[in-house]
Write a protein that holds these residues in place. Structure first.
Motif, mmCIF file in Angstrom:
data_model
loop_
_atom_site.group_PDB
_atom_site.id
_atom_site.type_symbol
_atom_site.label_atom_id
_atom_site.label_comp_id
_atom_site.label_asym_id
_atom_site.label_seq_id
_atom_site.Cartn_x
_atom_site.Cartn_y
_atom_site.Cartn_z
ATOM 1 N N MET A 158 -72.223 11.250 -34.457
ATOM 2 C CA MET A 158 -71.508 12.516 -34.254
ATOM 3 C C MET A 158 -70.007 12.263 -34.161
ATOM 4 O O MET A 158 -69.208 13.028 -34.696
ATOM 5 C CB MET A 158 -72.000 13.214 -32.984
ATOM 6 C CG MET A 158 -73.410 13.740 -33.087
ATOM 7 S SD MET A 158 -73.600 14.981 -34.368
ATOM 8 C CE MET A 158 -72.654 16.298 -33.686
ATOM 9 N N CYS A 162 -70.130 13.151 -45.175
ATOM 10 C CA CYS A 162 -71.328 12.407 -44.774
ATOM 11 C C CYS A 162 -71.325 10.993 -45.349
ATOM 12 O O CYS A 162 -71.653 10.037 -44.645
ATOM 13 C CB CYS A 162 -72.580 13.152 -45.222
ATOM 14 S SG CYS A 162 -72.932 14.614 -44.237
ATOM 15 N N ALA A 187 -75.205 21.848 -42.378
ATOM 16 C CA ALA A 187 -74.633 22.216 -41.082
ATOM 17 C C ALA A 187 -73.111 22.159 -41.105
ATOM 18 O O ALA A 187 -72.442 22.990 -40.496
ATOM 19 C CB ALA A 187 -75.183 21.310 -39.995
ATOM 20 N N ALA A 226 -74.459 21.024 -31.399
ATOM 21 C CA ALA A 226 -73.370 20.054 -31.498
ATOM 22 C C ALA A 226 -72.060 20.809 -31.753
ATOM 23 O O ALA A 226 -72.051 21.883 -32.338
ATOM 24 C CB ALA A 226 -73.647 19.094 -32.633
ATOM 25 N N LEU A 243 -79.096 12.811 -34.995
ATOM 26 C CA LEU A 243 -77.928 11.934 -35.038
ATOM 27 C C LEU A 243 -77.598 11.408 -33.642
ATOM 28 O O LEU A 243 -77.704 12.132 -32.655
ATOM 29 C CB LEU A 243 -76.716 12.676 -35.598
ATOM 30 C CG LEU A 243 -76.798 13.116 -37.054
ATOM 31 C CD1 LEU A 243 -75.567 13.938 -37.414
ATOM 32 C CD2 LEU A 243 -76.918 11.929 -37.971
ATOM 33 N N LYS A 302 -81.125 15.482 -39.978
ATOM 34 C CA LYS A 302 -80.857 16.671 -39.180
ATOM 35 C C LYS A 302 -79.875 16.334 -38.064
ATOM 36 O O LYS A 302 -79.819 15.205 -37.578
ATOM 37 C CB LYS A 302 -82.150 17.222 -38.600
ATOM 38 C CG LYS A 302 -83.080 17.715 -39.688
ATOM 39 C CD LYS A 302 -84.073 18.686 -39.173
ATOM 40 C CE LYS A 302 -84.896 19.163 -40.353
ATOM 41 N NZ LYS A 302 -85.408 20.482 -40.184
ATOM 42 N N ILE A 303 -79.107 17.318 -37.669
ATOM 43 C CA ILE A 303 -78.072 17.131 -36.650
ATOM 44 C C ILE A 303 -78.676 16.654 -35.331
ATOM 45 O O ILE A 303 -78.107 15.797 -34.660
ATOM 46 C CB ILE A 303 -77.272 18.440 -36.449
ATOM 47 C CG1 ILE A 303 -76.494 18.798 -37.715
ATOM 48 C CG2 ILE A 303 -76.333 18.331 -35.267
ATOM 49 C CD1 ILE A 303 -75.389 17.844 -38.080
ATOM 50 N N LYS A 304 -79.846 17.172 -34.970
ATOM 51 C CA LYS A 304 -80.458 16.785 -33.696
ATOM 52 C C LYS A 304 -80.886 15.322 -33.674
ATOM 53 O O LYS A 304 -81.035 14.744 -32.614
ATOM 54 C CB LYS A 304 -81.653 17.685 -33.379
ATOM 55 C CG LYS A 304 -82.804 17.546 -34.351
ATOM 56 C CD LYS A 304 -83.924 18.492 -34.013
ATOM 57 C CE LYS A 304 -85.017 18.385 -35.069
ATOM 58 N NZ LYS A 304 -86.066 19.356 -34.857
ATOM 59 N N ALA A 359 -77.437 17.629 -42.124
ATOM 60 C CA ALA A 359 -76.016 17.365 -41.874
ATOM 61 C C ALA A 359 -75.128 18.035 -42.921
ATOM 62 O O ALA A 359 -74.123 18.659 -42.587
ATOM 63 C CB ALA A 359 -75.756 15.867 -41.846
ATOM 64 N N ILE A 381 -72.466 23.725 -34.169
ATOM 65 C CA ILE A 381 -73.299 23.439 -35.329
ATOM 66 C C ILE A 381 -74.759 23.517 -34.908
ATOM 67 O O ILE A 381 -75.148 22.965 -33.887
ATOM 68 C CB ILE A 381 -72.999 22.017 -35.871
ATOM 69 C CG1 ILE A 381 -71.516 21.859 -36.184
ATOM 70 C CG2 ILE A 381 -73.847 21.709 -37.076
ATOM 71 C CD1 ILE A 381 -71.017 22.671 -37.329
ATOM 72 N N ASN A 386 -78.562 22.673 -34.559
ATOM 73 C CA ASN A 386 -79.242 21.375 -34.500
ATOM 74 C C ASN A 386 -80.337 21.211 -35.537
ATOM 75 O O ASN A 386 -80.656 20.099 -35.928
ATOM 76 C CB ASN A 386 -79.864 21.170 -33.117
ATOM 77 C CG ASN A 386 -78.839 20.834 -32.070
ATOM 78 O OD1 ASN A 386 -77.793 20.286 -32.378
ATOM 79 N ND2 ASN A 386 -79.135 21.179 -30.840
#
Length: 81
Positions: free
Chosen positions: A53, A34, A18, A2, A48, A44-46, A15, A9, A11
């Motif tokens: 995002m 956040c 990251a 991301a 979202l 986790k970023i992946k 959050a 960032i 993945n």
């Protein structure tokens, strides 16, 4: 990966962790971002969605980060010397 605030960032990170990859954002500010975006810090970023995002990007944009912050600090140091 991301891209938030001009930084890639990872993945696989949570959050909160990251966001600390962005210069000028530490753990406490990442937690603030956040909660303001309505995102769980343990997500986790992946995992979202695109809207999440975008919310993160908007919240990060409210702070001075990366190049602008580095430039500001550098100018302050030069001014004080």
């Amino acid at each position: 990966m991301a891209r938030i605030g001009g930084v890639n960032i990872a993945n696989h990170q949570h959050a909160e962790v990251a966001l600390t990859a962005i210069y000028g954002i530490g753990r406490s500010r990442a937690r603030l971002i956040c909660t303001a975006a309505g995102i769980n810090t343990a997500t986790k970023i992946k995992d979202l969605s695109d809207t999440d995002m975008e919310k993160l990007r908007e919240q990060v944009a409210k702070f001075t980060t990366e190049g602008d912050l580095r430039r500001e600090i550098s100018m302050n140091i030069k001014r004080l010397m």
